[in-house]
Design an enzyme around this catalytic site. Structure first.
Site, mmCIF file in Angstrom:
data_model
loop_
_atom_site.group_PDB
_atom_site.id
_atom_site.type_symbol
_atom_site.label_atom_id
_atom_site.label_comp_id
_atom_site.label_asym_id
_atom_site.label_seq_id
_atom_site.Cartn_x
_atom_site.Cartn_y
_atom_site.Cartn_z
ATOM 1 N N TRP A 137 0.811 -1.227 0.000
ATOM 2 C CA TRP A 137 0.000 0.000 0.000
ATOM 3 C C TRP A 137 0.844 1.276 0.000
ATOM 4 C CZ3 TRP A 137 -0.610 -3.252 4.516
ATOM 5 C CH2 TRP A 137 -1.401 -4.378 4.260
ATOM 6 N N HIS A 138 2.010 1.228 -0.620
ATOM 7 C CA HIS A 138 2.866 2.416 -0.673
ATOM 8 C C HIS A 138 2.827 3.059 -2.060
ATOM 9 C CE1 HIS A 138 5.463 0.685 2.874
ATOM 10 N NE2 HIS A 138 4.226 1.021 3.221
ATOM 11 N N TYR A 139 1.679 3.018 -2.706
ATOM 12 C CA TYR A 139 1.565 3.627 -4.017
ATOM 13 C C TYR A 139 1.610 5.150 -3.907
ATOM 14 C CZ TYR A 139 -3.298 3.138 -2.389
ATOM 15 O OH TYR A 139 -4.445 3.140 -1.639
ATOM 16 N N HIS A 140 2.071 5.785 -4.968
ATOM 17 C CA HIS A 140 2.280 7.232 -4.942
ATOM 18 C C HIS A 140 2.273 7.770 -6.371
ATOM 19 C CE1 HIS A 140 6.105 4.999 -4.909
ATOM 20 N NE2 HIS A 140 6.544 5.908 -5.760
#
Length: 580
Positions: free
Chosen positions: A514-517
């Site tokens: 969940w570290h999308y950017h």
């Protein structure tokens, strides 16, 4: 309820006016009659606000708390409250929120076009309510590249840390990882630190010693209650613009409550009043497009009136790919989420999680690696599984050894992936998930770093520290890889006979942490002050502005950014009088 969650919870209730829009009244009125009440929503919305913040998440809460010290702030959050929700508050229930697909779940599931299952936060406090809790700062290089004021950064991190961050008591699995990393050559040991340093370290956590989660919502306790209004279940549909003149500028927003009733909120007449987007890397580019800022051809396809043609909106999406290896144990291991981390020089991060939650509210039906009990790999809730996936799993389930019901994971993820993707809207409905493509491992260097991380895990598994914990040497590393490949952790076709190729293993078993950017990059969608290019009185302040993900886990820096930008705006407007 207040006694259950302690003094901090009570303090938050006493300083905030958080409104349940569907009831038309303050939603905690009966329990706390001493709260200042507004007579109606029309009265609350009739006066213009200095700042309207869209998204009460990881950045939005500290930003709202800071700006409210001097100005009138309206914070609009599409989700509900994290307080009183045991699935949010307790570590042992970590997996349940991710497996919950109900409309009021704090987690909104989506699947990228790559076939990787993912989640968006939908709750006051944002991702800090559904993540694994690890807290670590960005590197000094990240701060320099972002062009931030280092002095203000170093004031903003401690503001967060003093309120919600703790040092963990290392669980056995985490201690074994720490020692295994050092034995495998990921050195030096940097001790307990928030700093991003090559080697092995123990970071902070937003879980206290009793496993109770603190979130960004707790930071609202530092707000000025006379200036802040927080609406829950308030889903902004679009931003309103005045398009007369040469440059459009924001005047307010349209939002709906949980019953679908529409409301308008407006900015005040002052030229410095602003709408600030803090909806995250999925929500902020989505909201810009819904409001008429984005690629012209997409706006025309969706029949959204054009405010500004900017094809960069939604471009450059990226997600830190993660691969996980399950390590069976003879006995159950204590549940743990991320506490220790190895930061390799090649840009691979090694972390771990272990055990199952066993609260009375827990999901009791275990299905090996497919089970939602397994925290980091709470993958496909039953109602979301396709018939094909169910049939495939049913045929392969007997191949999963009984030891798979006990054990833990060692996780590998890469820093700053060079693979990039994009986001586009499927329709004009704010509740619909956009189409998101991350293009995992499309860049060869990302694949090289994944292989490096998997080989590092192989060395760790063979250290004496993990041998003592697992008490079993019957599993070869290839067998462990096969266990992970055969677990349906994504919708990508598997190559179960090709685990000798670590490159293929990386592609087959890629998941997210969940570290999308990205999607609203600096100098393409926003300027260096986070103002949206081409329009006035609109900013974006969240992870959608990042070119890479900060540190090993981004939540610390996203919260810091909310505080940082709040202080920066106050100082720009008030000078020395902005000290809070």
């Amino acid at each position: 309820m207040a006694s259950k969650f302690g003094g901090l919870f009570l303090k938050i209730l006493l300083v905030l006016c958080i409104f349940g829009l569907s009831q038309g009244r303050e939603f905690r009125k009966m329990k706390f009659p001493n709260l200042r009440m507004a007579s109606s929503f029309s009265a609350l919305l009739s006066r213009g606000y200095d700042y309207i913040i869209i998204g009460g998440g990881t950045a939005g809460c500290p930003l709202a708390a800071t700006l409210s010290q001097k100005y009138r702030v309206l914070l609009l959050e599409r989700g509900g409250s994290p307080y009183g929700n045991a699935n949010v508050s307790y570590l042992q229930n970590f997996h349940i929120s991710l497996a919950d697909i109900s409309p009021k779940s704090p987690s909104q599931a989506f699947v990228s076009t790559d076939g990787v299952i993912n989640a968006r936060a939908r709750v006051l406090g944002g991702g800090t309510c559904i993540n694994a809790g690890f807290y670590t700062r960005a590197s000094k290089r990240f701060v320099r590249t972002a062009g931030w004021n280092a002095e203000l950064v170093n004031e903003s991190y401690p503001w967060v840390e003093k309120q919600i961050v703790h040092w963990p008591e290392l669980a056995p699995w985490q201690s074994a990882l720490k020692d295994g990393l050092l034995e495998a050559g990921v050195s030096p040991f940097n001790g307990y630190t928030f700093d991003h340093l090559n080697g092995t370290k123990v970071g902070g956590t937003i879980f206290n010693k009793n496993g109770f989660r603190h979130t960004a919502a707790d930071l609202l306790a530092s707000s000025n209650p006379h200036n802040l209004r927080v609406f829950l279940h308030a889903t902004v549909q679009r931003i309103l613009f005045n398009k007369r003149g040469q440059r459009p500028y924001t005047i307010g927003v349209i939002f709906k409550d949980e019953n679908g009733n529409r409301h308008h909120a407006y900015l005040g007449a002052g030229r410095r009043s602003e709408v600030i987007l803090t909806c995250g890397a999925i929500g902020s580019p989505q909201m810009l497009i819904l409001s008429g800022i984005g690629p012209k051809k997409d706006l025309e396809r969706l029949r959204i009136p054009l405010v500004l043609d900017n094809w960069h909106v939604g471009q450059g999406m990226s997600d830190n790919p993660m691969n996980s290896i399950f390590i069976p144990t003879k006995k159950p291991v204590e549940q743990s989420l991320i506490q220790s981390v190895g930061i390799t020089k090649m840009g691979s991060f090694i972390e771990a999680s272990s055990g199952f939650g066993q609260s009375s509210d827990s999901i009791h039906c275990h299905h090996g690696i497919m089970s939602a009990e397994i925290g980091q790999l709470s993958t496909i809730p039953p109602s979301q599984r396709t018939m094909e996936a169910i049939q495939k799993y049913s045929k392969s389930k007997h191949e999963i050894p009984v030891e798979a019901f006990h054990g833990g994971f060692i996780l590998e993820k890469i820093d700053g992936p060079l693979s990039r993707g994009h986001l586009s809207l499927v329709d004009g409905n704010v509740d619909s998930n956009p189409n998101v493509t991350f293009n995992y491992f499309s860049h060869p260097y990302d694949l090289q770093r994944c292989v490096h991380g998997i080989r590092t895990i192989e060395r760790i598994v063979h250290t004496k520290h993990f041998a003592e914990l697992t008490q079993d040497d019957s599993y070869s590393f290839e067998m462990l890889l096969n266990i992970s490949v055969k677990a349906n952790v994504n919708f990508i076709p598997k190559h179960t006979n090709d685990t000798a190729s670590l490159e293929q293993f990386c592609r087959d078993t890629v998941i997210t942490i969940w570290h999308y950017h990205g999607g609203c990059h600096v100098d393409k969608v926003i300027d260096r002050d986070y103002r949206v290019l081409g329009v006035s009185r609109l900013r974006v302040v969240d992870g959608s502005t990042f070119d890479t993900s900060p540190g090993t886990n981004p939540q610390a820096t996203v919260m810091m950014l909310g505080r940082y930008m709040g202080m920066k705006i106050l100082r720009e407007r008030m000078g020395r009088g902005a000290w809070v």
